[in-house]
Scaffold this motif. Structure first.
Motif, PDB file in Angstrom:
ATOM      1  N   MET A  25       0.972  -1.294  -0.124  1.00  0.00           N
ATOM      2  CA  MET A  25       0.111   0.065  -0.070  1.00  0.00           C
ATOM      3  C   MET A  25       1.194   1.221  -0.186  1.00  0.00           C
ATOM      4  SD  MET A  25      -3.254  -1.359  -0.660  1.00  0.00           S
ATOM      5  CE  MET A  25      -2.180  -2.233  -1.574  1.00  0.00           C
ATOM      6  N   LEU A  34       0.507   4.770  -2.728  1.00  0.00           N
ATOM      7  CA  LEU A  34      -0.232   5.756  -2.458  1.00  0.00           C
ATOM      8  C   LEU A  34       1.090   6.332  -2.771  1.00  0.00           C
ATOM      9  CD1 LEU A  34      -2.409   3.623   0.112  1.00  0.00           C
ATOM     10  CD2 LEU A  34      -3.172   4.727  -1.952  1.00  0.00           C
ATOM     11  N   VAL A  52       0.834   9.806  -4.497  1.00  0.00           N
ATOM     12  CA  VAL A  52      -0.727  10.090  -4.160  1.00  0.00           C
ATOM     13  C   VAL A  52      -0.227  11.462  -3.768  1.00  0.00           C
ATOM     14  CG1 VAL A  52      -2.986   9.887  -3.930  1.00  0.00           C
ATOM     15  CG2 VAL A  52      -1.535   7.677  -4.829  1.00  0.00           C
ATOM     16  N   LEU A 112      -6.455   8.363 -10.594  1.00  0.00           N
ATOM     17  CA  LEU A 112      -6.926   8.055  -8.899  1.00  0.00           C
ATOM     18  C   LEU A 112      -7.490   6.698  -8.388  1.00  0.00           C
ATOM     19  CD1 LEU A 112      -6.582  11.019  -7.362  1.00  0.00           C
ATOM     20  CD2 LEU A 112      -5.008   9.326  -6.893  1.00  0.00           C
ATOM     21  N   TRP A 113      -8.949   6.638  -9.961  1.00  0.00           N
ATOM     22  CA  TRP A 113      -9.846   5.503  -9.552  1.00  0.00           C
ATOM     23  C   TRP A 113      -9.085   4.366 -10.622  1.00  0.00           C
ATOM     24  CZ3 TRP A 113     -10.917   1.488 -13.353  1.00  0.00           C
ATOM     25  CH2 TRP A 113     -10.246   2.131 -14.711  1.00  0.00           C
ATOM     26  N   LEU A 172      -6.221   3.630  -9.495  1.00  0.00           N
ATOM     27  CA  LEU A 172      -5.255   3.219  -8.162  1.00  0.00           C
ATOM     28  C   LEU A 172      -5.897   2.566  -6.838  1.00  0.00           C
ATOM     29  CD1 LEU A 172      -2.783   3.518  -6.860  1.00  0.00           C
ATOM     30  CD2 LEU A 172      -2.807   5.532  -6.066  1.00  0.00           C
ATOM     31  N   ALA A 173      -7.453   3.672  -7.069  1.00  0.00           N
ATOM     32  CA  ALA A 173      -8.116   2.298  -5.850  1.00  0.00           C
ATOM     33  C   ALA A 173      -8.687   1.076  -6.255  1.00  0.00           C
ATOM     34  CB  ALA A 173      -9.251   3.650  -5.569  1.00  0.00           C
ATOM     35  N   VAL A 174      -8.513   0.770  -6.864  1.00  0.00           N
ATOM     36  CA  VAL A 174      -9.077   0.204  -7.584  1.00  0.00           C
ATOM     37  C   VAL A 174      -8.093  -1.422  -7.541  1.00  0.00           C
ATOM     38  CG1 VAL A 174     -10.073  -2.160  -8.841  1.00  0.00           C
ATOM     39  CG2 VAL A 174     -10.684   0.416  -9.345  1.00  0.00           C
ATOM     40  N   ALA A 217      -5.361  -0.979  -5.728  1.00  0.00           N
ATOM     41  CA  ALA A 217      -4.482  -1.130  -3.818  1.00  0.00           C
ATOM     42  C   ALA A 217      -5.901  -1.878  -3.434  1.00  0.00           C
ATOM     43  CB  ALA A 217      -5.156   0.762  -3.114  1.00  0.00           C
ATOM     44  N   ALA A 218      -6.665  -2.245  -4.144  1.00  0.00           N
ATOM     45  CA  ALA A 218      -8.032  -2.955  -2.814  1.00  0.00           C
ATOM     46  C   ALA A 218      -7.681  -4.034  -3.171  1.00  0.00           C
ATOM     47  CB  ALA A 218      -9.367  -2.291  -3.050  1.00  0.00           C
ATOM     48  N   TRP A 257     -21.605   0.760 -11.092  1.00  0.00           N
ATOM     49  CA  TRP A 257     -20.247   0.923 -10.156  1.00  0.00           C
ATOM     50  C   TRP A 257     -19.784  -0.581  -9.318  1.00  0.00           C
ATOM     51  CZ3 TRP A 257     -17.778   4.230 -12.051  1.00  0.00           C
ATOM     52  CH2 TRP A 257     -18.511   5.739 -12.731  1.00  0.00           C
ATOM     53  N   ALA A 306     -15.102  -3.050  -9.007  1.00  0.00           N
ATOM     54  CA  ALA A 306     -14.568  -4.257  -8.686  1.00  0.00           C
ATOM     55  C   ALA A 306     -14.754  -4.839  -9.448  1.00  0.00           C
ATOM     56  CB  ALA A 306     -14.989  -4.202  -7.200  1.00  0.00           C
TER      57      ALA A 306
END
Length: 369
Positions: free
Chosen positions: A100, A104, A107, A142-143, A145-147, A149-150, A192, A196
């Motif tokens: 992580m 991150l 960012v 960033l969207w 990256l969020a997915v 990272a999850a 949405w 994921a």
């Protein structure tokens, strides 16, 4: 260059999977080039700026999206690399925390820069829509990256499950969501869920690959043929868009959120990537080519996060000059494409400024491990 290539060659561990690194570099190159070619800004009266796309006016360019939309390959390689790395980790929670941090860390400077730029544009009287039109594409990565990272954080759990079954289940989720949205008049927000589930498919396939599955040419060819057939059927028979990227003004996007068509397209890309890996690995034995790929992999996430900042900053600097061809002129004519191609070296130079700073920190082995 010869000296740098020789040093990188000497520093590369003998067991390094160069084919995987080549696939990651190609995926990053495709995403960057695609965004630089299809993201257009238009200068309107009264300082107005809005986002457009040449695909809205030049549908003949649609096949370009089939070549340059390579996100599935990045998720696939990411799942493969994460599973291999985690398998050798002693402390899995520590592995997740370290992962992580690596994802991150880039960012923070991006968020600080665009927070300051947005405040400055507002203070100078730029209309709110113009501010949004410049900021949102720049921070749009960033969207992803969020997915990513999850899914990276969930890798320990995914390794305990059967990744092949996870991939099939994720495809089923996307199918059900699309059926509810397009066949039963379900709410738009339901789509949405696919953000994921859709990207879990190639990520789980990457874990399958790391676990020793999907190693035969037959399996790779099956993914390529099946994914291609699915995408073709959905586009020609069920009204899904032919473009595999979002098109400004279109009623439906295959990418935002992901649809079953783009998931099938991604499965086909995974099959093609598996078929291409061995030839790419052989090509990576050439020191100069390997040096270029290794350097691109040094800061792959930084390059991805900052690549839309380069054209956005260029457009911001050009606002005072009006309808600059290739930057702020409407992308309605084929000549616009030539003008945009002429701006790509400028974008690349600005991206290089963001790339060089992290490149100068740490050794080769630290950065690509």
């Amino acid at each position: 260059m010869v000296s740098v290539a020789a040093r990188i060659e000497a520093a590369t561990p003998a067991g390094r999977d160069r084919g995987m690194d080549a696939l990651r570099a190609l995926a990053i190159l495709g995403v960057v080039a695609g965004h630089w070619l299809v993201t257009a800004w238009v200068h309107g009266p009264g300082g107005k700026v809005y986002v457009s796309s040449p695909l809205s006016y030049l549908p003949a360019l649609t096949p370009l999206s089939w070549v340059l939309q390579t996100l599935a390959v990045f998720f696939f390689v990411g799942g493969y690399a994460a599973a291999r790395s985690l398998r050798s980790a002693v402390d899995r929670p520590a592995w997740v925390r370290a992962r992580m941090g690596r994802l991150l860390r880039p960012v923070v400077p991006l968020a600080l820069l665009w927070t300051g730029v947005a405040a400055g544009m507002a203070l100078h009287g730029l209309p709110e829509r113009a501010v949004r039109s410049l900021v949102l594409p720049a921070v749009g990565p960033l969207w992803f990256l969020a997915v990513f990272a999850a899914l990276s954080a969930a890798t320990p759990l995914l390794l305990l499950l059967r990744p092949g079954a996870v991939a099939v289940s994720a495809v089923a989720v996307v199918l059900v969501v699309d059926a509810l949205r397009f066949g039963q008049g379900g709410p738009d927000w339901l789509g949405w869920v696919n953000l994921a589930a859709g990207w879990l498919v190639p990520y789980a396939l990457g874990i399958c690959w790391a676990n020793g599955a999907l190693t035969s040419r037959r399996a790779a060819a099956g993914l390529l043929a099946g994914g291609t057939a699915g995408a073709v059927v959905l586009v020609t028979g069920f009204g899904y868009p032919a473009s595999m990227v979002g098109v400004t003004g279109a009623k439906l996007s295959n990418l935002s959120p992901p649809t079953l068509a783009v998931v099938c397209f991604g499965i086909a890309q995974v099959g093609l990537a598996l078929l291409a890996r061995e030839p790419l690995a052989r090509l990576m034995r050439r020191p100069r080519i390997w040096a270029a790929v290794a350097l691109a992999n040094l800061s792959a996430m930084t390059i991805f996060l900052w690549h839309q900042t380069a054209p956005a900053v260029t457009v911001l600097a050009a606002l005072r000059f009006g309808d600059v061809p290739g930057l702020l002129a409407p992308p309605t004519e084929p000549l616009w494409v030539l003008h945009r191609l002429a701006w790509l070296p400028v974008f690349a130079a600005l991206l290089g400024v963001a790339w060089l700073s992290p490149l100068r920190r740490g050794s080769f082995n630290d950065r690509v491990s």
